[in-house]
Motif scaffolding. Sequence first.
Motif, mmCIF file in Angstrom:
data_model
loop_
_atom_site.group_PDB
_atom_site.id
_atom_site.type_symbol
_atom_site.label_atom_id
_atom_site.label_comp_id
_atom_site.label_asym_id
_atom_site.label_seq_id
_atom_site.Cartn_x
_atom_site.Cartn_y
_atom_site.Cartn_z
ATOM 1 N N CYS A 1 -7.395 2.196 2.868
ATOM 2 C CA CYS A 1 -6.609 2.037 1.476
ATOM 3 C C CYS A 1 -6.512 3.501 0.971
ATOM 4 C CB CYS A 1 -7.703 1.402 0.592
ATOM 5 S SG CYS A 1 -8.977 2.357 -0.133
ATOM 6 N N PRO A 2 -5.421 3.622 0.172
ATOM 7 C CA PRO A 2 -5.214 4.945 -0.626
ATOM 8 C C PRO A 2 -6.130 5.442 -1.571
ATOM 9 C CG PRO A 2 -4.125 3.228 -1.731
ATOM 10 C CD PRO A 2 -4.638 2.590 -0.676
ATOM 11 N N THR A 3 -7.279 4.716 -1.919
ATOM 12 C CA THR A 3 -8.207 5.103 -2.734
ATOM 13 C C THR A 3 -7.767 5.247 -4.105
ATOM 14 O OG1 THR A 3 -8.094 7.630 -2.623
ATOM 15 C CG2 THR A 3 -9.355 6.512 -1.057
ATOM 16 N N CYS A 4 -8.908 4.989 -5.099
ATOM 17 C CA CYS A 4 -8.519 4.836 -6.449
ATOM 18 C C CYS A 4 -9.701 5.240 -7.271
ATOM 19 C CB CYS A 4 -7.838 3.545 -6.783
ATOM 20 S SG CYS A 4 -8.878 2.077 -6.742
ATOM 21 N N GLY A 5 -9.934 4.930 -8.430
ATOM 22 C CA GLY A 5 -11.076 5.046 -9.414
ATOM 23 C C GLY A 5 -12.119 4.056 -8.954
ATOM 24 N N VAL B 1 -10.544 0.662 6.710
ATOM 25 C CA VAL B 1 -11.515 1.376 6.138
ATOM 26 C C VAL B 1 -11.076 1.393 4.733
ATOM 27 C CG1 VAL B 1 -12.725 3.606 5.938
ATOM 28 C CG2 VAL B 1 -11.826 2.568 8.280
ATOM 29 N N MET B 2 -11.913 0.486 3.832
ATOM 30 C CA MET B 2 -11.542 0.368 2.538
ATOM 31 C C MET B 2 -12.437 0.837 1.654
ATOM 32 S SD MET B 2 -8.892 -1.427 3.338
ATOM 33 C CE MET B 2 -8.089 -2.424 2.308
ATOM 34 N N GLY B 3 -11.968 1.334 0.209
ATOM 35 C CA GLY B 3 -12.866 2.137 -0.765
ATOM 36 C C GLY B 3 -13.778 1.218 -1.409
ATOM 37 N N CYS B 4 -13.616 0.062 -1.734
ATOM 38 C CA CYS B 4 -14.488 -0.713 -2.451
ATOM 39 C C CYS B 4 -14.297 -2.341 -1.830
ATOM 40 C CB CYS B 4 -14.069 -0.875 -3.941
ATOM 41 S SG CYS B 4 -12.521 -1.651 -4.228
#
Length: 349
Positions: A257-261, A291-294
């Motif tokens: 994922c591109p990542t975020c808050g 691979v995902m940030g949340c």
Amino acid sequence: MIREVEIGSVRLGAENPVAIQSMTNTKTTDVEATVLQIEALRLAGCDLVRIAVPDLDSARALGEITTRSLIPVIADIHFDHRLAIESIRYGASKIRINPGNIGNDNKVEEIVRAAKERSVAIRVGSNSGSIKPAYLDSYDRATALAESVLEEVRLLERLGFEQIVVSAKSSSVLENHACNRYIRQKVDYPIHLGITEAGIGTAAIVKSSAGIGALLLEGIGETIRVSITGDPLQEVRIAKLLLIATGRLFGPELISCPTCGRTEIDVEALAGSVKEWLDKDFPSTQISVAVMGCAVNGVGEGKHANIGIAGTRKGAVIFIKGKIVETVERSRIRERFREILKNIAGGSA
Ligand code: SF4
């Protein structure tokens, strides 16, 4: 059906996979350096390698290079037809010529005769810098480039030669696209795709991906060369990713994922490690890894992946086809994900 053309042990066209090629940038007369570079390219996934043959010493060096190379060698010739004939004699599996700069048809005929005797293929083609001016009076640039190339194909056909690979390259993605579509409608020889002089770094990768990728998605292109200024290994790596992305080659696919808050883990670092693991241990396995940030969004977004990981406040969850199979604490994320990934990829991913 596209005709099948043999380049040594590699076959282009028909039902054969798209072949990756690159070009050495060592001095051809430096046999050791050239053979070493060819082997590095082969290990990275290169199927065919092209070598510049600017003089007779280089043509003679091909003797040892072609003997030691584990992939077929293509001799790249400009202007001097004797270099093409010598290269054939010294073991080249294909000759790349531009009949327009060889001089006259008799010289091309001599090359064709030598190629026929040894069952060597010939790639003919032009790039946007060598469009025949007469065609520019009647056609747009893309069609003029295609007609320039087709004129060379017709010359070889008149000489009774059909082991032909065709190439038309432009540094303009749009021109390249229109030109190769036109050629595909006119002839059924394998087409060599590439964006010529694509430039450096990211810009070259984007241009090549757009230009070559769009044609591959239309089923056009039997061999590709990604052209990037610098280390040719980079060309092969990008070509491989491009073929995987367009569904023309089996291989691992990394989704991140591109990542975020909402991001809870270091996605960039973990994705980088996963890519290294996949390249090292499973370079030809068809598996997708997310691979995902949340976990809030990541599990759902990554559910089409064979296996994935998503960050949580205390660590991460590991999921297989969208179903959470394990909760991992932060200190064990890398170690545990690698273990489960190995099991999945080593099985029937
Ligand atoms: S998966 Fe989560 S962290 Fe990654 S971009 Fe989507 S919402 Fe943000």
